[in-house]
Motif scaffolding. Sequence first.
Motif, PDB file in Angstrom:
ATOM      1  N   GLU A   6      -0.273  -3.978  -0.553  1.00 41.66           N
ATOM      2  CA  GLU A   6      -0.484  -2.705   0.123  1.00 41.66           C
ATOM      3  C   GLU A   6      -1.506  -1.859  -0.626  1.00 41.66           C
ATOM      4  OE1 GLU A   6       4.047  -3.572   0.278  1.00 41.66           O
ATOM      5  OE2 GLU A   6       2.427  -3.651  -1.184  1.00 41.66           O
ATOM      6  N   CYS A  22      -2.276  -3.374   4.636  1.00 43.85           N
ATOM      7  CA  CYS A  22      -1.530  -4.505   4.086  1.00 43.85           C
ATOM      8  C   CYS A  22      -2.414  -5.739   4.207  1.00 43.85           C
ATOM      9  CB  CYS A  22      -0.236  -4.682   4.854  1.00 43.85           C
ATOM     10  SG  CYS A  22       0.732  -6.139   4.401  1.00 43.85           S
ATOM     11  N   ILE A  34       4.660  -8.491  11.121  1.00 47.20           N
ATOM     12  CA  ILE A  34       4.510  -7.664   9.921  1.00 47.20           C
ATOM     13  C   ILE A  34       5.185  -6.324  10.149  1.00 47.20           C
ATOM     14  CG2 ILE A  34       2.913  -6.526   8.351  1.00 47.20           C
ATOM     15  CD1 ILE A  34       2.820  -9.543   8.132  1.00 47.20           C
ATOM     16  N   TRP A  36       6.317  -2.460   8.464  1.00 47.77           N
ATOM     17  CA  TRP A  36       6.149  -1.442   7.429  1.00 47.77           C
ATOM     18  C   TRP A  36       7.498  -0.762   7.217  1.00 47.77           C
ATOM     19  CZ3 TRP A  36       2.306  -0.414   4.109  1.00 47.77           C
ATOM     20  CH2 TRP A  36       1.039  -0.936   4.387  1.00 47.77           C
ATOM     21  N   CYS A  50       6.666  -2.066  13.259  1.00 49.54           N
ATOM     22  CA  CYS A  50       6.505  -3.513  13.208  1.00 49.54           C
ATOM     23  C   CYS A  50       5.516  -3.935  14.289  1.00 49.54           C
ATOM     24  CB  CYS A  50       7.845  -4.203  13.418  1.00 49.54           C
ATOM     25  SG  CYS A  50       7.756  -6.008  13.387  1.00 49.54           S
ATOM     26  N   ILE A  69       0.427   1.398  14.291  1.00 47.22           N
ATOM     27  CA  ILE A  69       0.255   0.141  13.572  1.00 47.22           C
ATOM     28  C   ILE A  69      -0.779  -0.709  14.296  1.00 47.22           C
ATOM     29  CG2 ILE A  69       2.097  -1.099  14.807  1.00 47.22           C
ATOM     30  CD1 ILE A  69       2.858  -2.384  12.095  1.00 47.22           C
ATOM     31  N   LYS A  71      -3.384  -4.530  13.764  1.00 49.17           N
ATOM     32  CA  LYS A  71      -3.703  -5.666  12.911  1.00 49.17           C
ATOM     33  C   LYS A  71      -5.049  -6.245  13.270  1.00 49.17           C
ATOM     34  CE  LYS A  71      -1.330  -9.479  15.294  1.00 49.17           C
ATOM     35  NZ  LYS A  71      -0.459 -10.668  15.072  1.00 49.17           N
ATOM     36  N   TYR A  93       6.024   2.992   0.389  1.00 47.97           N
ATOM     37  CA  TYR A  93       5.858   2.230   1.622  1.00 47.97           C
ATOM     38  C   TYR A  93       5.560   0.777   1.290  1.00 47.97           C
ATOM     39  CZ  TYR A  93       5.926   6.389   4.545  1.00 47.97           C
ATOM     40  OH  TYR A  93       6.320   7.524   5.214  1.00 47.97           O
ATOM     41  N   CYS A  95       4.936  -3.279   2.982  1.00 52.82           N
ATOM     42  CA  CYS A  95       4.778  -4.157   4.132  1.00 52.82           C
ATOM     43  C   CYS A  95       5.515  -5.460   3.843  1.00 52.82           C
ATOM     44  CB  CYS A  95       3.316  -4.401   4.473  1.00 52.82           C
ATOM     45  SG  CYS A  95       2.333  -5.290   3.258  1.00 52.82           S
ATOM     46  N   TRP A 113       7.638  -9.699   0.724  1.00 55.35           N
ATOM     47  CA  TRP A 113       7.366  -8.282   0.566  1.00 55.35           C
ATOM     48  C   TRP A 113       6.189  -8.037  -0.371  1.00 55.35           C
ATOM     49  CZ3 TRP A 113      10.257  -4.341   2.888  1.00 55.35           C
ATOM     50  CH2 TRP A 113      11.376  -4.775   3.602  1.00 55.35           C
TER      51      TRP A 113
END
Length: 123
Positions: A6, A22, A34, A36, A50, A69, A71, A93, A95, A113
């Motif tokens: 992260e 992440c 993934i 958070w 997520c 979020i 990606k 925080y 991920c 993690w």
Amino acid sequence: QLQLVESGGGLVQPGGSLRLSCAASGFDLDYYAIGWFRQAPGKEREGVSCISSVGNRHYADSVQGRFTISKNNAKNTVDLLMNSLKPEDTAVYYCAATYGLGWSLRPADFGSWGQGTQVTVSS
């Protein structure tokens, strides 16, 4: 070896924004969800958001409408854009990754993690 790192935490004033990132290595985001998560001092770790392997997004009620979020499969990264931050968003925080097509906000469902990044919201 599956690894998550992260970045992007820091100190921000209430109402401000931060983008967490992440970076995933050793596995393909096409096959993993993934999530958070965050953990404040003295509190249990809780799910924040997520994104599933196919791109479905889910949020905790406490951050719905404020956090987004996303990606990037090409870069193997998952970002969490946090707007309208509140002091109660202060936490470490993390991920995390879980294999499969589903999604979850339960920490117990995630086996891999990152090390975490501190977010502090304070004036």
